[in-house]
Scaffold this motif. Structure first.
Motif, PDB file in Angstrom:
ATOM      1  N   LYS A 131       0.850  -1.186   0.000  1.00 49.23           N
ATOM      2  CA  LYS A 131       0.000   0.000   0.000  1.00 49.23           C
ATOM      3  C   LYS A 131       0.890   1.242   0.000  1.00 49.23           C
ATOM      4  O   LYS A 131       1.915   1.269   0.676  1.00 49.23           O
ATOM      5  CB  LYS A 131      -0.895  -0.001   1.240  1.00 49.23           C
ATOM      6  CG  LYS A 131      -1.910   1.110   1.289  1.00 49.23           C
ATOM      7  CD  LYS A 131      -2.797   0.940   2.515  1.00 49.23           C
ATOM      8  CE  LYS A 131      -3.832   2.038   2.610  1.00 49.23           C
ATOM      9  NZ  LYS A 131      -4.645   1.856   3.819  1.00 49.23           N
ATOM     10  N   SER A 133       0.913   5.568   0.298  1.00 44.97           N
ATOM     11  CA  SER A 133       0.332   6.894   0.523  1.00 44.97           C
ATOM     12  C   SER A 133       1.349   7.870  -0.056  1.00 44.97           C
ATOM     13  O   SER A 133       2.530   7.811   0.308  1.00 44.97           O
ATOM     14  CB  SER A 133       0.136   7.160   2.013  1.00 44.97           C
ATOM     15  OG  SER A 133      -0.770   6.226   2.557  1.00 44.97           O
ATOM     16  N   SER A 145      -2.606  10.748  -2.860  1.00 41.25           N
ATOM     17  CA  SER A 145      -3.279   9.495  -3.198  1.00 41.25           C
ATOM     18  C   SER A 145      -2.895   8.375  -2.241  1.00 41.25           C
ATOM     19  O   SER A 145      -1.834   8.395  -1.619  1.00 41.25           O
ATOM     20  CB  SER A 145      -2.970   9.076  -4.638  1.00 41.25           C
ATOM     21  OG  SER A 145      -1.617   8.721  -4.775  1.00 41.25           O
ATOM     22  N   THR A 147      -2.968   4.170  -2.659  1.00 45.63           N
ATOM     23  CA  THR A 147      -3.186   3.117  -3.648  1.00 45.63           C
ATOM     24  C   THR A 147      -2.681   1.775  -3.142  1.00 45.63           C
ATOM     25  O   THR A 147      -1.821   1.705  -2.270  1.00 45.63           O
ATOM     26  CB  THR A 147      -2.455   3.452  -4.962  1.00 45.63           C
ATOM     27  OG1 THR A 147      -1.089   3.738  -4.672  1.00 45.63           O
ATOM     28  CG2 THR A 147      -3.080   4.641  -5.670  1.00 45.63           C
ATOM     29  N   HIS A 148      -3.238   0.729  -3.698  1.00 47.18           N
ATOM     30  CA  HIS A 148      -2.720  -0.628  -3.527  1.00 47.18           C
ATOM     31  C   HIS A 148      -1.936  -0.928  -4.797  1.00 47.18           C
ATOM     32  O   HIS A 148      -2.420  -0.690  -5.905  1.00 47.18           O
ATOM     33  CB  HIS A 148      -3.856  -1.636  -3.342  1.00 47.18           C
ATOM     34  CG  HIS A 148      -4.648  -1.388  -2.096  1.00 47.18           C
ATOM     35  ND1 HIS A 148      -4.189  -1.731  -0.842  1.00 47.18           N
ATOM     36  CD2 HIS A 148      -5.852  -0.812  -1.915  1.00 47.18           C
ATOM     37  CE1 HIS A 148      -5.083  -1.378   0.057  1.00 47.18           C
ATOM     38  NE2 HIS A 148      -6.108  -0.811  -0.568  1.00 47.18           N
ATOM     39  N   THR A 168      -4.193   0.427  -7.908  1.00 50.02           N
ATOM     40  CA  THR A 168      -5.610   0.615  -7.731  1.00 50.02           C
ATOM     41  C   THR A 168      -5.824   1.628  -6.619  1.00 50.02           C
ATOM     42  O   THR A 168      -5.217   1.487  -5.545  1.00 50.02           O
ATOM     43  CB  THR A 168      -6.304  -0.718  -7.333  1.00 50.02           C
ATOM     44  OG1 THR A 168      -6.021  -1.694  -8.325  1.00 50.02           O
ATOM     45  CG2 THR A 168      -7.798  -0.547  -7.175  1.00 50.02           C
ATOM     46  N   THR A 169      -6.653   2.610  -6.846  1.00 52.83           N
ATOM     47  CA  THR A 169      -6.931   3.594  -5.811  1.00 52.83           C
ATOM     48  C   THR A 169      -7.610   2.913  -4.629  1.00 52.83           C
ATOM     49  O   THR A 169      -8.547   2.134  -4.795  1.00 52.83           O
ATOM     50  CB  THR A 169      -7.842   4.713  -6.373  1.00 52.83           C
ATOM     51  OG1 THR A 169      -7.193   5.303  -7.483  1.00 52.83           O
ATOM     52  CG2 THR A 169      -8.151   5.764  -5.324  1.00 52.83           C
ATOM     53  N   ALA A 170      -7.104   3.185  -3.430  1.00 52.94           N
ATOM     54  CA  ALA A 170      -7.688   2.617  -2.208  1.00 52.94           C
ATOM     55  C   ALA A 170      -8.967   3.385  -1.869  1.00 52.94           C
ATOM     56  O   ALA A 170      -9.041   4.596  -2.056  1.00 52.94           O
ATOM     57  CB  ALA A 170      -6.704   2.702  -1.054  1.00 52.94           C
ATOM     58  N   THR A 171      -9.950   2.655  -1.404  1.00 50.45           N
ATOM     59  CA  THR A 171     -11.210   3.297  -1.028  1.00 50.45           C
ATOM     60  C   THR A 171     -11.387   3.303   0.467  1.00 50.45           C
ATOM     61  O   THR A 171     -10.748   2.622   1.191  1.00 50.45           O
ATOM     62  CB  THR A 171     -12.411   2.562  -1.667  1.00 50.45           C
ATOM     63  OG1 THR A 171     -12.372   1.192  -1.282  1.00 50.45           O
ATOM     64  CG2 THR A 171     -12.359   2.690  -3.164  1.00 50.45           C
TER      65      THR A 171
END
Length: 171
Positions: A131, A133, A145, A147-148, A168-171
């Motif tokens: 992950k 940041s 952002s 992301t994973h 992939t954007t983390a939610t």
């Protein structure tokens, strides 16, 4: 290109490697041909000491690549990628040249990496997930952002290179 760079904070590598995906759940049977997920982060226990030198090296390599991006070491970043690498983002599949160009156009000012997992696919190929940041700027605008990320590393000609990268954007 702006959107590509935003996603490219994950911009480490890509691949021409096609991996089949099984829809069957992993099993704990010792003779199972299915790939099992790692149970612990590399090097975190005494029993792992020495066993995970490749895994530890690949995590260190990922961290190195992120530092190259932050320091704008475009030549170093490019040399970490296989010539045939692919980078998959929400807006498409990108070549090495496109990936390197996008990294050169933006600025990464800060990042943190965690939640590491390494899965050895064979002795010369591994999947590294984590992950991120990150903070940076694109066209004078600040971008933040989370992301994973996943990178497939392959040992080619005695050197580990990133052949595939996806974020992939983390939610």
């Amino acid at each position: 290109m702006r959107k590509l760079f935003i996603l490219l904070f994950a911009a480490l590598a890509s691949a021409t490697v096609c991996l089949g995906q099984s829809t069957a759940a992993p099993t704990n049977q010792p003779d199972s041909p299915r790939i099992k997920p790692p149970t612990a982060a590399p090097g975190n226990t005494a029993s792992n000491k020495g066993k995970n030198s490749v895994e530890d090296m690949l995590i260190a390599r990922e961290k190195e690549v992120w530092e190259m991006i932050r320091k704008k070491d475009i030549q170093g970043f490019s040399s970490a990628l296989a010539e045939d690498q692919l980078y998959v983002t929400g807006d498409g599949v990108h070549t090495k040249a496109e990936t390197v160009k996008s990294v050169a156009e933006g600025t990464l000012s800060d990042f943190s990496l965690d939640e590491w997992k390494v899965l050895m696919l064979d002795k010369d190929m591994a999947l590294v997930t984590y992950k991120v940041s990150s903070k940076g700027t694109v066209n004078g605008q600040e971008v933040v952002s989370v992301t994973h990320e996943s990178t497939i590393w392959a040992k080619r000609g005695g050197k580990w290179v990133a052949v595939f990268h996806q974020d992939t954007t983390a939610t």
